[in-house]
Design a protein around this motif. Structure first.
Motif, PDB file in Angstrom:
ATOM      1  N   HIS A  32       2.669   2.615  12.045  1.00  0.00           N
ATOM      2  CA  HIS A  32       3.350   3.504  10.825  1.00  0.00           C
ATOM      3  C   HIS A  32       4.901   3.111  10.715  1.00  0.00           C
ATOM      4  N   ALA A  33       5.493   2.994  11.972  1.00  0.00           N
ATOM      5  CA  ALA A  33       6.823   2.555  11.814  1.00  0.00           C
ATOM      6  C   ALA A  33       7.045   1.221  11.370  1.00  0.00           C
ATOM      7  N   VAL A  34       6.242   0.264  11.636  1.00  0.00           N
ATOM      8  CA  VAL A  34       6.341  -1.126  11.084  1.00  0.00           C
ATOM      9  C   VAL A  34       6.117  -1.007   9.635  1.00  0.00           C
ATOM     10  N   ALA A  35       5.184  -0.324   9.121  1.00  0.00           N
ATOM     11  CA  ALA A  35       4.994   0.162   7.696  1.00  0.00           C
ATOM     12  C   ALA A  35       6.278   0.752   7.059  1.00  0.00           C
ATOM     13  N   ARG A  36       6.768   1.507   7.629  1.00  0.00           N
ATOM     14  CA  ARG A  36       8.034   2.376   7.226  1.00  0.00           C
ATOM     15  C   ARG A  36       9.303   1.266   6.964  1.00  0.00           C
ATOM     16  N   LEU A  37       9.259   0.444   7.960  1.00  0.00           N
ATOM     17  CA  LEU A  37      10.240  -0.591   8.061  1.00  0.00           C
ATOM     18  C   LEU A  37       9.988  -1.988   6.932  1.00  0.00           C
ATOM     19  N   SER A  38       9.064  -1.650   6.232  1.00  0.00           N
ATOM     20  CA  SER A  38       8.960  -2.788   5.250  1.00  0.00           C
ATOM     21  C   SER A  38       9.796  -3.297   4.419  1.00  0.00           C
ATOM     22  N   PRO A  39      10.587  -2.400   3.887  1.00  0.00           N
ATOM     23  CA  PRO A  39      11.931  -3.031   2.976  1.00  0.00           C
ATOM     24  C   PRO A  39      12.789  -3.935   3.875  1.00  0.00           C
ATOM     25  N   ARG A  40      12.866  -3.870   5.041  1.00  0.00           N
ATOM     26  CA  ARG A  40      13.628  -4.698   5.977  1.00  0.00           C
ATOM     27  C   ARG A  40      12.945  -5.858   6.407  1.00  0.00           C
ATOM     28  N   LEU A  41      11.899  -5.963   5.944  1.00  0.00           N
ATOM     29  CA  LEU A  41      10.986  -6.908   6.635  1.00  0.00           C
ATOM     30  C   LEU A  41      10.693  -8.271   5.855  1.00  0.00           C
ATOM     31  N   ALA A  42      10.543  -9.513   6.475  1.00  0.00           N
ATOM     32  CA  ALA A  42      10.198 -10.660   5.582  1.00  0.00           C
ATOM     33  C   ALA A  42       8.842 -10.882   5.657  1.00  0.00           C
ATOM     34  N   GLY A  43       8.049  -9.905   6.388  1.00  0.00           N
ATOM     35  CA  GLY A  43       6.629 -10.074   6.621  1.00  0.00           C
ATOM     36  C   GLY A  43       6.210  -9.782   7.861  1.00  0.00           C
TER      37      GLY A  43
END
Length: 288
Positions: A100-111
């Motif tokens: 869930h934390a990775v999903a929350r970080l989606s705006p900062r992720l390139a994939g």
């Protein structure tokens, strides 16, 4: 909106100091463009053990190999009997705090590149997930190459084996379990409904190569990222380690969050040894 400065790093190599704080990770993730590479350690808090961590299943379990599956009818029978039991656990698993934390970080992720086959990143809401080793939620015919849902196969296997009632508490990351030989013997394996061919889970077995187009897609993600964040992977096998090496060679910050040492530590800019669920939740809280 103020533009964040681009951070530059020099990978320190084998003398890398250990850090137990997330404070140094925050500015790397906050600048965006971070590519996540996740491994089995991220799913342990969902009840799916990893292969090589403390108590890892490789200590007492030999995974099915591609050669055995494709050349041995008895091997396929043993695999599908055991996987038929294990699939129920995988199918019931829920994303944990780390997913869930990775999903929350989606705006900062390139994939997200995941070595896991459990689909929990997607279930938590992450998009643009590359399943490096495939997914257990589907099967492929080795003859006609048609893909079909694993749920459909589960129904067919239940119908073909109405008296099969084996259970186990020991599950492996690939959905395989241990069953005594007497419980495997007599299990009926069903063929492809389209052509009668051999069905295989759409995952990369040990000894099988990751499809080249998928590898190239992952290389492209690395080349276009600002940083690489490794989560819950020992990086023991080259399938994941090659992306760490590529990122480090390009001068990208490589951050590893994992319990225990990894084969990628010499290439890391930062190394954090903390539980994934708690640390990633804290990281998301600090960044967002």
């Amino acid at each position: 909106m103020r533009t964040r400065p681009t951070l530059t790093w020099s990978n320190p190599g084998p003398s890398l100091p250990r850090t137990t704080s997330l404070a140094d990770v925050v500015p790397i993730v906050a600048q965006g463009g971070v590519l996540v590479l996740s491994g089995a350690g991220l799913s342990t808090e969902s009840g799916i053990p990893d292969y090589r961590g403390e108590g890892g299943s490789l200590r007492k379990h030999t995974p099915m190999t591609y050669e055995e599956f494709t050349t041995s009818e008895a091997g396929r029978q043993r695999y599908w009997a055991r996987s038929h039991v294990g699939w129920r656990t995988i199918a019931r698993a829920h994303p944990n705090a780390g997913h869930h934390a990775v999903a929350r970080l989606s705006p900062r992720l390139a994939g997200v590149i995941t070595q896991n086959v459990d689909g929990l990143h997607q279930a938590a809401g992450s998009a643009d997930v590359v399943e490096l080793h495939g997914g257990l939620d589907r099967v492929v015919c080795l003859d006609c190459r048609v893909l079909s849902p694993r749920l459909d196969l589960d129904h067919r296997l239940r119908e073909a084996n109405p008296d099969f009632a084996a259970t186990t508490d020991e599950i492996n990351p690939d959905g395989d379990v241990f069953l005594p030989e007497d419980q495997v013997r007599g299990f009926t394996v069903v063929p492809c409904e389209q052509c009668g061919g051999v069905l295989k889970p759409d995952v990369v077995f040990f000894g099988e190569n990751v499809p080249r187009p998928r590898v190239e897609e992952c290389y492209s993600l690395v080349d276009n990222a600002r940083a690489l964040l490794v989560l819950g992977s020992s990086l023991t096998v080259m399938s994941g380690l090659r992306f760490v090496r590529r990122a480090a060679a390009a001068g990208l910050p490589v951050v590893i969050i994992n319990r225990g040492e990894t084969r990628g530590d010499p290439h890391a800019s930062l190394r954090v040894d903390l539980p994934l669920g708690k640390s990633l939740t804290e990281l998301a809280d600090l960044v967002l």
